[in-house]
Design a protein around this motif. Structure first.
Motif, PDB file in Angstrom:
ATOM      1  N   PRO A  14     -33.797  40.632   4.759  1.00  0.00           N
ATOM      2  CA  PRO A  14     -32.978  39.884   5.141  1.00  0.00           C
ATOM      3  C   PRO A  14     -33.446  38.506   4.751  1.00  0.00           C
ATOM      4  N   ALA A  15     -34.992  38.568   5.920  1.00  0.00           N
ATOM      5  CA  ALA A  15     -35.799  38.020   6.015  1.00  0.00           C
ATOM      6  C   ALA A  15     -35.932  37.171   4.487  1.00  0.00           C
ATOM      7  N   GLY A  16     -35.834  37.251   3.815  1.00  0.00           N
ATOM      8  CA  GLY A  16     -37.059  37.465   2.268  1.00  0.00           C
ATOM      9  C   GLY A  16     -35.324  35.955   1.743  1.00  0.00           C
ATOM     10  N   GLU A  17     -34.574  36.008   2.083  1.00  0.00           N
ATOM     11  CA  GLU A  17     -33.450  34.851   1.713  1.00  0.00           C
ATOM     12  C   GLU A  17     -33.950  34.118   3.075  1.00  0.00           C
ATOM     13  N   ARG A  18     -33.867  33.837   4.006  1.00  0.00           N
ATOM     14  CA  ARG A  18     -34.738  32.993   4.606  1.00  0.00           C
ATOM     15  C   ARG A  18     -36.136  32.320   4.514  1.00  0.00           C
ATOM     16  N   LEU A  19     -36.674  33.022   4.202  1.00  0.00           N
ATOM     17  CA  LEU A  19     -38.222  32.537   3.532  1.00  0.00           C
ATOM     18  C   LEU A  19     -37.579  31.511   1.533  1.00  0.00           C
ATOM     19  N   PHE A  20     -36.757  31.727   1.264  1.00  0.00           N
ATOM     20  CA  PHE A  20     -36.570  31.581  -0.034  1.00  0.00           C
ATOM     21  C   PHE A  20     -36.149  30.001  -0.033  1.00  0.00           C
ATOM     22  N   SER A  21     -36.087  29.627   1.660  1.00  0.00           N
ATOM     23  CA  SER A  21     -35.388  28.043   1.490  1.00  0.00           C
ATOM     24  C   SER A  21     -36.765  27.157   1.674  1.00  0.00           C
ATOM     25  N   LEU A  22     -37.706  27.332   1.101  1.00  0.00           N
ATOM     26  CA  LEU A  22     -39.068  26.529   0.852  1.00  0.00           C
ATOM     27  C   LEU A  22     -38.853  26.983  -0.406  1.00  0.00           C
ATOM     28  N   CYS A  23     -38.343  27.319  -1.329  1.00  0.00           N
ATOM     29  CA  CYS A  23     -38.801  27.302  -2.939  1.00  0.00           C
ATOM     30  C   CYS A  23     -37.036  26.587  -3.540  1.00  0.00           C
ATOM     31  N   GLU A  28     -33.588  27.627  -8.543  1.00  0.00           N
ATOM     32  CA  GLU A  28     -32.116  28.537  -8.539  1.00  0.00           C
ATOM     33  C   GLU A  28     -32.632  30.090  -8.815  1.00  0.00           C
ATOM     34  N   VAL A  29     -32.014  30.698  -8.023  1.00  0.00           N
ATOM     35  CA  VAL A  29     -32.270  32.283  -8.756  1.00  0.00           C
ATOM     36  C   VAL A  29     -31.051  33.080  -7.985  1.00  0.00           C
ATOM     37  N   GLY A  30     -30.572  34.001  -9.701  1.00  0.00           N
ATOM     38  CA  GLY A  30     -29.614  34.701  -9.329  1.00  0.00           C
ATOM     39  C   GLY A  30     -28.794  34.350 -10.576  1.00  0.00           C
ATOM     40  N   GLU A  31     -27.188  35.334 -11.061  1.00  0.00           N
ATOM     41  CA  GLU A  31     -26.543  34.684 -12.290  1.00  0.00           C
ATOM     42  C   GLU A  31     -26.002  33.309 -12.124  1.00  0.00           C
ATOM     43  N   GLY A  32     -26.434  33.306 -13.093  1.00  0.00           N
ATOM     44  CA  GLY A  32     -26.130  31.570 -13.918  1.00  0.00           C
ATOM     45  C   GLY A  32     -26.833  30.062 -13.103  1.00  0.00           C
ATOM     46  N   ALA A  33     -28.070  30.704 -12.675  1.00  0.00           N
ATOM     47  CA  ALA A  33     -29.111  29.810 -12.126  1.00  0.00           C
ATOM     48  C   ALA A  33     -29.841  29.086 -13.573  1.00  0.00           C
ATOM     49  N   ARG A  34     -29.182  27.760 -12.272  1.00  0.00           N
ATOM     50  CA  ARG A  34     -30.407  26.745 -13.726  1.00  0.00           C
ATOM     51  C   ARG A  34     -31.513  26.021 -13.488  1.00  0.00           C
ATOM     52  N   HIS A  35     -32.107  25.086 -14.156  1.00  0.00           N
ATOM     53  CA  HIS A  35     -33.185  24.704 -14.152  1.00  0.00           C
ATOM     54  C   HIS A  35     -32.713  23.803 -13.081  1.00  0.00           C
ATOM     55  N   MET A  92     -46.938  22.497  -9.517  1.00  0.00           N
ATOM     56  CA  MET A  92     -45.931  23.142  -8.446  1.00  0.00           C
ATOM     57  C   MET A  92     -46.114  22.515  -7.742  1.00  0.00           C
ATOM     58  N   SER A  93     -45.628  22.144  -6.584  1.00  0.00           N
ATOM     59  CA  SER A  93     -46.079  20.903  -4.627  1.00  0.00           C
ATOM     60  C   SER A  93     -45.794  21.545  -4.050  1.00  0.00           C
ATOM     61  N   PHE A  94     -45.881  22.822  -4.158  1.00  0.00           N
ATOM     62  CA  PHE A  94     -45.784  24.158  -2.517  1.00  0.00           C
ATOM     63  C   PHE A  94     -47.065  24.608  -2.670  1.00  0.00           C
ATOM     64  N   ARG A  95     -47.863  23.422  -1.470  1.00  0.00           N
ATOM     65  CA  ARG A  95     -49.244  23.842  -1.177  1.00  0.00           C
ATOM     66  C   ARG A  95     -49.234  25.817  -1.177  1.00  0.00           C
ATOM     67  N   GLY A  96     -48.281  26.811  -0.893  1.00  0.00           N
ATOM     68  CA  GLY A  96     -48.686  28.414  -0.738  1.00  0.00           C
ATOM     69  C   GLY A  96     -48.405  28.459   0.815  1.00  0.00           C
ATOM     70  N   MET A  97     -48.108  30.146   0.900  1.00  0.00           N
ATOM     71  CA  MET A  97     -48.322  30.957   1.573  1.00  0.00           C
ATOM     72  C   MET A  97     -48.776  31.523   3.049  1.00  0.00           C
ATOM     73  N   GLU A  98     -48.771  31.931   3.752  1.00  0.00           N
ATOM     74  CA  GLU A  98     -50.309  32.070   3.828  1.00  0.00           C
ATOM     75  C   GLU A  98     -50.473  33.643   4.316  1.00  0.00           C
ATOM     76  N   ASP A  99     -49.439  33.808   4.704  1.00  0.00           N
ATOM     77  CA  ASP A  99     -48.869  35.351   5.884  1.00  0.00           C
ATOM     78  C   ASP A  99     -48.637  36.207   4.539  1.00  0.00           C
TER      79      ASP A  99
END
Length: 224
Positions: A14-23, A28-35, A92-99
């Motif tokens: 479930p830590a994946g969902e917490r990490l997705f907060s950066l994104c 959006e992701v999942g059924e019904g997700a939009r651009h 994409m403005s995200f600079r990267g995830m080092e770990d």
């Protein structure tokens, strides 16, 4: 890192969902997700880069897909580590995830939710009064036919921060942004769903007709 098939929900950290907060501000992701600022990530595993209908990709991302780039666990891992180096010229403005362990957890989570989560993920604020107000005001503007020529005239203040080319150097791109998302985002700044004092000050001065015009203008541009 081999191709990662979608896993059962109870197999994914479930830590994946917490990490997705950066994104989440951009995707959006999942059924019904939009651009949004970025393309939705539903079905990301196995997708050709730069290939989603209805989203205006950078030239660099489109060319990466044309040259055979497909998103799997290995390519996503490389991209998330250093997006600007992996595809030079992408927006994409995200600079990267080092770990690397965090990247693996996030990718495993994406592989599952992009296939199995009902409904799109939204900010917690979407359940609040401010978000309801933002949606209702946005609906009024979306019913208008914005004048892109007027939007171009108004855009001078926007491009003092947001690059006209559509590139993102720490500030998200608004070039080619879907009209519905553009309008909703501005009203979220107006109603404090999104917290940015500079944006709130600038948006507070805009009339509905001006927001409609800006949305028409920027949604019609192609990123370079």
């Amino acid at each position: 890192m081999p191709f990662l098939p979608a896993l059962a929900q109870d197999q994914v950290d479930p830590a994946g969902e917490r990490l997705f907060s950066l994104c989440r501000n951009c995707h959006e992701v999942g059924e019904g997700a939009r651009h949004k600022i970025g393309p939705h990530l539903d079905g990301i595993i196995g997708r050709v880069a730069g290939s989603m209908d209805g989203f205006r990709y950078s030239k660099a991302m489109r060319e990466a897909g044309e040259n055979g780039l497909v998103w799997d666990a290995e390519t996503l891992d490389g991209y998330l580590a250093k997006p600007r180096e992996f595809i030079s010229g992408n927006r994409m403005s995200f600079r990267g995830m080092e770990d690397p362990e965090q990247r693996a957890v996030l990718i495993a989570w994406l592989a599952t939710v992009s296939e199995s989560v009902p409904g799109s993920l939204v900010d917690d604020a979407d359940n609040g009064r401010e978000a309801r107000e933002a949606r209702s005001f946005a609906d009024i503007v979306l019913a208008m036919e914005g004048d892109p020529d007027y939007g171009e005239y108004l855009a001078g203040e926007c491009v003092t921060c947001h690059q006209e080319t559509g590139h993102a150097d720490g500030i998200p791109s608004i070039v080619g942004l879907p009209r519905e998302y553009f309008v909703k985002a501005l009203f979220e700044y107006k109603t404090n769903v999104r917290r940015n004092e500079v944006m709130k000050l600038r948006v507070s001065k805009l009339a509905n007709e001006e927001i409609a015009a800006l949305a028409a203008y920027f949604s019609g541009l192609e990123p370079q």
